[in-house]
Design an enzyme around this catalytic site. Structure first.
Site, mmCIF file in Angstrom:
data_model
loop_
_atom_site.group_PDB
_atom_site.id
_atom_site.type_symbol
_atom_site.label_atom_id
_atom_site.label_comp_id
_atom_site.label_asym_id
_atom_site.label_seq_id
_atom_site.Cartn_x
_atom_site.Cartn_y
_atom_site.Cartn_z
ATOM 1 N N ASP A 1 0.706 -1.690 0.313
ATOM 2 C CA ASP A 1 -0.222 -0.134 0.169
ATOM 3 C C ASP A 1 1.067 1.370 0.008
ATOM 4 O O ASP A 1 0.609 2.184 1.334
ATOM 5 C CB ASP A 1 -0.656 -0.076 1.633
ATOM 6 C CG ASP A 1 -1.427 -1.269 1.317
ATOM 7 O OD1 ASP A 1 -2.136 -1.722 0.030
ATOM 8 O OD2 ASP A 1 -2.835 -1.055 1.993
ATOM 9 N N TYR B 1 1.266 -7.707 -4.163
ATOM 10 C CA TYR B 1 0.689 -9.181 -3.049
ATOM 11 C C TYR B 1 0.173 -9.948 -3.646
ATOM 12 O O TYR B 1 -0.249 -10.651 -2.583
ATOM 13 C CB TYR B 1 0.859 -8.773 -1.652
ATOM 14 C CG TYR B 1 -0.369 -6.975 -1.354
ATOM 15 C CD1 TYR B 1 -1.518 -7.693 -1.573
ATOM 16 C CD2 TYR B 1 -0.204 -6.076 -1.287
ATOM 17 C CE1 TYR B 1 -2.427 -7.071 -1.190
ATOM 18 C CE2 TYR B 1 -0.349 -4.914 -1.371
ATOM 19 C CZ TYR B 1 -1.975 -5.341 -0.727
ATOM 20 O OH TYR B 1 -3.204 -4.273 -0.805
ATOM 21 N N ASP C 1 -3.735 -13.628 4.295
ATOM 22 C CA ASP C 1 -5.206 -14.671 4.409
ATOM 23 C C ASP C 1 -5.616 -12.871 4.853
ATOM 24 O O ASP C 1 -6.080 -13.105 5.865
ATOM 25 C CB ASP C 1 -5.614 -15.589 5.084
ATOM 26 C CG ASP C 1 -6.523 -16.296 4.809
ATOM 27 O OD1 ASP C 1 -7.351 -15.315 3.701
ATOM 28 O OD2 ASP C 1 -7.085 -16.847 4.684
ATOM 29 N N ASN C 2 -6.108 -12.492 4.407
ATOM 30 C CA ASN C 2 -7.422 -10.852 4.096
ATOM 31 C C ASN C 2 -8.861 -11.472 4.496
ATOM 32 O O ASN C 2 -9.911 -10.771 4.382
ATOM 33 C CB ASN C 2 -7.151 -10.003 3.580
ATOM 34 C CG ASN C 2 -6.325 -8.536 3.778
ATOM 35 O OD1 ASN C 2 -6.017 -9.050 4.517
ATOM 36 N ND2 ASN C 2 -5.394 -8.718 2.187
ATOM 37 N N ASN D 1 -5.183 -12.049 8.491
ATOM 38 C CA ASN D 1 -5.434 -10.379 9.067
ATOM 39 C C ASN D 1 -6.763 -10.445 10.085
ATOM 40 O O ASN D 1 -7.870 -10.246 9.454
ATOM 41 C CB ASN D 1 -4.907 -9.958 7.771
ATOM 42 C CG ASN D 1 -5.113 -8.254 8.223
ATOM 43 O OD1 ASN D 1 -4.855 -7.634 9.129
ATOM 44 N ND2 ASN D 1 -5.174 -7.673 7.585
#
Length: 355
Positions: free
Chosen positions: A118, A153, A216-217, A252
């Site tokens: 980001d 990513y 892992d979001n 996450n």
């Protein structure tokens, strides 16, 4: 095949308290979670103001948490985001980075992650510059393990739209020039992937020349849209067969630390049970373990409202009713739902842009 599970506290929005972190850590350590990466976007001393030292009280709390991780048998790590340092990795930047690394050494950081996510690049040879920075960091840090989050990513084109078009062969160049023991985070085909398959992970591993660590979001719910919803359901779309193609699986978590433990427990079960995993059954089991029978059953009853409808589709009468229902429970998870209903976890676009 088993895989190392962990927590990557990498969300935007309001910070957790140290008491909340400690409770989540102890809960998930019992379920086999083996690493914890402290990297909240709202900690300015790890991101926008990384050149500045943490205030003494926060630094002491971070050191105490590192000790707790060691006591629980969990590897403690910090995710440092030296903001856009790759655009000017000069002597001044090196001096500031060396001071920060020495401070983290005093805490006893076992894993140091350099997070380039980001951020907007103005550097033509982005992957090579980031690999150079990682080599420099390794030479100036006492950490035993090193990780990196690439600027790109995920294959998700949203990253190109927001942060500029990715350089050709970015991932391949990064993988070729990084030391082979550096772990590389990857979120999947999307930033918040609906599904992550063995075939995709194998393809990414081939490009990187190493197995990626899955960032892992889910159940994270930061951002203007996602913070309107609670992410409570058990993990789906992450088959246990992924274990053969990853070096670790970090989640996450959501803005709500107690509620985050519910889906987190289901992920551990999904790897343990393999093809016998049933996400709905696992959700009921995990919720009752983490929240108690009555609160768990109430949340499962309201799941369509809390996770699917979200705040924007809850009328005032329904909101008041939910506040009455959850106000009757004396439990941190119920308090998190009440805070969410009252807008206390709202993450704005401005917060994401400035943290």
């Amino acid at each position: 095949m088993t895989v190392e599970l962990g927590v990557i506290e990498g969300f935007y929005g309001p910070m957790w308290s140290w008491a909340e972190r400690r409770k989540l850590l102890k809960t998930l350590a019992k379920h086999g979670y083996g690493f914890y990466l402290y990297a909240p976007k709202a900690d300015p001393y790890l991101r926008r103001r990384w050149q500045e030292p943490h205030p003494a009280a926060e630094f002491a709390a971070l050191a105490d948490f590192a000790e707790l991780c060691e006591h629980e048998g969990v590897r403690f790590g910090v995710g440092l985001s030296p903001f856009e340092i790759f655009n000017r990795f000069d002597e001044s930047a090196r001096h500031a980075l060396a001071a920060k690394l020495k401070a983290l050494d005093r805490i006893g950081v076992q894993e140091l992650a350099i997070l380039f996510d980001d951020m907007r690049s103005e550097t033509p040879s982005l992957a090579s510059t980031q690999a150079e920075i990682m080599r420099w960091v390794k030479a100036h840090s006492a950490a035993a393990m090193f990780s990196i989050c690439p600027t790109y990513y995920s294959d998700d084109p949203v990253l190109d739209r927001v942060f500029g078009e990715r350089p050709s062969d970015y991932l391949e160049t990064l993988g070729a020039e990084l030391d082979k023991d550096v772990r590389v985070f990857w979120t999947g085909e999307e930033v918040c992937s609906r599904e992550i398959s063995p075939g995709h992970l194998k393809h990414v591993g081939d490009r990187l020349g190493r197995k990626p660590v899955l960032w892992d979001n889910y159940p994270v719910n930061d951002g203007d849209r996602m913070s309107q919803h609670l992410h409570l359901r058990g993990f789906t779309g992450r088959p246990a067969a992924n274990a053969a193609h990853i070096a670790g699986h970090g989640i996450n978590p959501a803005l709500q630390p107690t509620l985050s433990t519910v889906p987190a427990i289901t992920l551990a079960e999904s790897y343990r049970l393999g093809p016998d995993y049933q996400y709905g059954h696992s959700l009921r089991h995990a919720a009752r373990e983490a929240l108690g029978l009555d609160l768990a059953d109430q949340i499962l009853t309201d799941l369509l409202v809390l996770q699917d409808a979200g705040l924007g589709r809850i009328g005032e009468e329904k909101r008041a009713n939910l506040e009455n229902v959850y106000g009757a429970f004396s439990h941190p998870a119920a308090e998190e739902i009440l805070r969410w209903l009252r807008g206390g976890y709202q993450v704005t676009d401005e917060m994401v842009a400035t943290q």
